[in-house]
Design an enzyme around this catalytic site. Structure first.
Site, PDB file in Angstrom:
ATOM      1  N   ARG A  15       1.504  -1.000   0.078  1.00  0.00           N
ATOM      2  CA  ARG A  15       0.327  -0.390   0.315  1.00  0.00           C
ATOM      3  C   ARG A  15       1.069   1.546   0.393  1.00  0.00           C
ATOM      4  NH1 ARG A  15      -5.323   1.177   1.125  1.00  0.00           N
ATOM      5  NH2 ARG A  15      -5.594   3.682   2.498  1.00  0.00           N
ATOM      6  N   HIS A 166      -5.171  17.335  33.059  1.00  0.00           N
ATOM      7  CA  HIS A 166      -5.847  16.542  33.488  1.00  0.00           C
ATOM      8  C   HIS A 166      -7.098  16.991  32.931  1.00  0.00           C
ATOM      9  CE1 HIS A 166      -2.852  15.651  37.286  1.00  0.00           C
ATOM     10  NE2 HIS A 166      -3.586  17.212  36.927  1.00  0.00           N
ATOM     11  N   SER A 291     -16.432   9.150   5.919  1.00  0.00           N
ATOM     12  CA  SER A 291     -16.698   8.645   5.843  1.00  0.00           C
ATOM     13  C   SER A 291     -18.202   7.425   5.429  1.00  0.00           C
ATOM     14  CB  SER A 291     -17.359   8.702   7.524  1.00  0.00           C
ATOM     15  OG  SER A 291     -19.068   7.543   7.549  1.00  0.00           O
ATOM     16  N   ARG A 331      29.504 -16.400  19.348  1.00  0.00           N
ATOM     17  CA  ARG A 331      28.880 -15.015  18.108  1.00  0.00           C
ATOM     18  C   ARG A 331      27.734 -16.923  17.634  1.00  0.00           C
ATOM     19  NH1 ARG A 331      28.553 -15.149  12.211  1.00  0.00           N
ATOM     20  NH2 ARG A 331      25.930 -13.531  11.733  1.00  0.00           N
TER      21      ARG A 331
END
Length: 448
Positions: A15, A166, A291, A331
């Site tokens: 995409r 807040h 939408s 390794r």
């Protein structure tokens, strides 16, 4: 099915391919092979420069052209050899030996990959491609983006705005300053990215130049390795290694990028919230649909897309940063598999930056909504009023204003001014207090 943008499993190669396809110059299988060829060629040329053998000027030029003109067909040829060898770096070695034979340089074929192990190539090729990607793609994209933010901050410098702590109304601020918060944060973290060196491993099978030293014990192989990695490739050579690079600095890059991504996620969520509060409208594009069911919708999709891409990037960067510095003894092979994925989070980050830039370009300041919110929240000036009253030694000003406003609805200019009129303070102080409004009670900030 044949692989194309529609059949690709990863959205990076499907995409979103058209947005990040240029990154295949650094992170594709083709790119990895090309960078391996580059390192092997530079190593042969360096050996010749150090008088291990003679390489004519035409041969040097021809080798350079192998790198400069490296093609997909060349890479396919190497992959065909790999099907036989079942070893990717050995296939590169055989490819270059064939090139030398074509240059009438069979006598120097065995100097290709002389004394090296695969990780001397991988742990220089991959850091080099990573360095180029960071310097050519990532940092310019990030710096340009931060400059765009700074321009917006300047444009909105004088726009007063209700702050929210807040999620509740708080002392007013200025929109430009709130954008500058992100400019500063990003700037600080960009500096940290720049400070992290691009390191490499180059020292033979277990990091000790064993084969080199036994073949030419009189040579200073430490100096040789340093000169090649740092002088030719432009990387920083680690002095004490196992078969592989430590990856600590690569992990530091990943961690720094995660922090930057978190800042960008924070920005996306703030802008998203401002849009939901209608502080910003979004420019519409003819033909676009918000939408499938609700025709009126104009969704903040660019910021949502960016947040999603940044989250994917962080999840991958977290694993990369935690896994790569850990290897069993000298390794194991887990780093090889993992390293092939470093371009994936990189691509998601580039996608995210593009999305945020697109989203920012659609924003339209809604001054009316911002000012209405300020007017509807006169209670936020009580902090300033009680502070001046403290200065005047007025008894319990905080408590008086708390009683007036906390949890109360309908606090407006009239409410505040009636309170001020009832205070036992001088007319000059009352006048001073009445000058405070939600629009001008915005404090001070450094110039920008």
């Amino acid at each position: 099915m044949e692989l194309n943008a529609l059949t690709a499993i990863s959205p990076v190669d499907g995409r979103y391919r058209h947005q990040v396809q240029h990154l295949d110059e650094y992170f594709s299988e083709f790119a990895l092979i090309k960078y391996r060829v580059l390192v092997e060629v530079e190593y042969v040329r360096f050996l010749a420069d150090k008088k291990f053998f003679d390489l004519t000027a035409p041969q040097k030029k021809a080798l350079q052209e192998v790198c400069d003109n490296f093609s997909v067909e060349d890479a396919k040829k190497i992959k065909d050899t790999e099907k036989i060898t079942n070893h990717d770096v050995k296939a590169v070695e055989y490819f270059l030996k064939e090139k030398l034979a074509a240059l009438d340089a069979e006598a120097i074929q065995e100097w290709v990959h002389f004394g090296l192990t695969s990780q001397d190539i991988n742990n220089t090729a991959i850091p080099l491609s990573w360095k180029h990607a960071i310097e050519i793609e990532y940092l310019p994209a990030l710096l340009n983006f931060n400059r765009q933010l700074e321009i917006l901050a300047t444009d909105w410098k004088e726009v007063p705005m209700l702050a929210h702590t807040h999620g509740q109304p708080a002392s007013p601020t200025r929109l430009g300053k709130e954008i500058m918060v992100f400019v500063e944060r990003l700037g600080n973290q960009i500096e940290q990215v720049i400070q992290v060196p691009f390191t490499a491993k180059f020292g033979g099978a277990t990091g000790n130049f064993n084969a080199h030293a036994v073949a030419f014990p009189e040579k200073n192989w430490i100096q040789f390795g340093n000169e090649f990695v740092e002088g030719v490739l432009g990387l920083q050579r680690q002095q004490f290694t196992t078969q592989i690079e430590h990856y600590d600095n690569l992990a530091a890059h990943f961690d720094a990028m995660k922090r930057i991504n978190n800042i960008l996620i924070d920005l996306c969520r703030d802008i998203w919230t401002y849009i939901s509060m209608e502080y910003f409208k979004q420019r519409t594009v003819k033909g676009e649909i918000g939408s499938s069911a609700m025709p009126h919708k104009v969704n903040p999709i660019d910021f949502e897309n960016a947040e999603g891409n940044l989250g994917i990037a962080n999840a991958l960067l977290e694993h990369l940063a935690a896994k790569l510095p850990v290897s069993r003894l000298q390794r194991d092979l887990t780093d090889s598999t993992v390293l092939r994925n470093i371009g994936v989070p990189f691509a998601h980050i580039i996608l995210a930056i593009k999305s945020i830039e697109k989203g920012l370009s659609k924003l339209v300041l809604n001054s009316g909504a911002i000012n209405t919110d300020l007017e509807d929240n006169w209670a936020v000036v009580t902090e300033g009023i009680q502070t001046i009253l403290r200065r005047e030694n007025y008894p319990k000003p905080y408590e008086a204003l708390k009683e007036l406003t906390r949890g109360k609805n309908g606090i407006n200019q009239e409410t505040i001014h009636e309170f001020i009129d009832g205070l036992k303070v001088s007319p000059a102080v009352k006048k001073e207090l009445k000058k405070i409004t939600p629009q001008n009670y915005t404090g001070v900030n450094p110039e920008f």
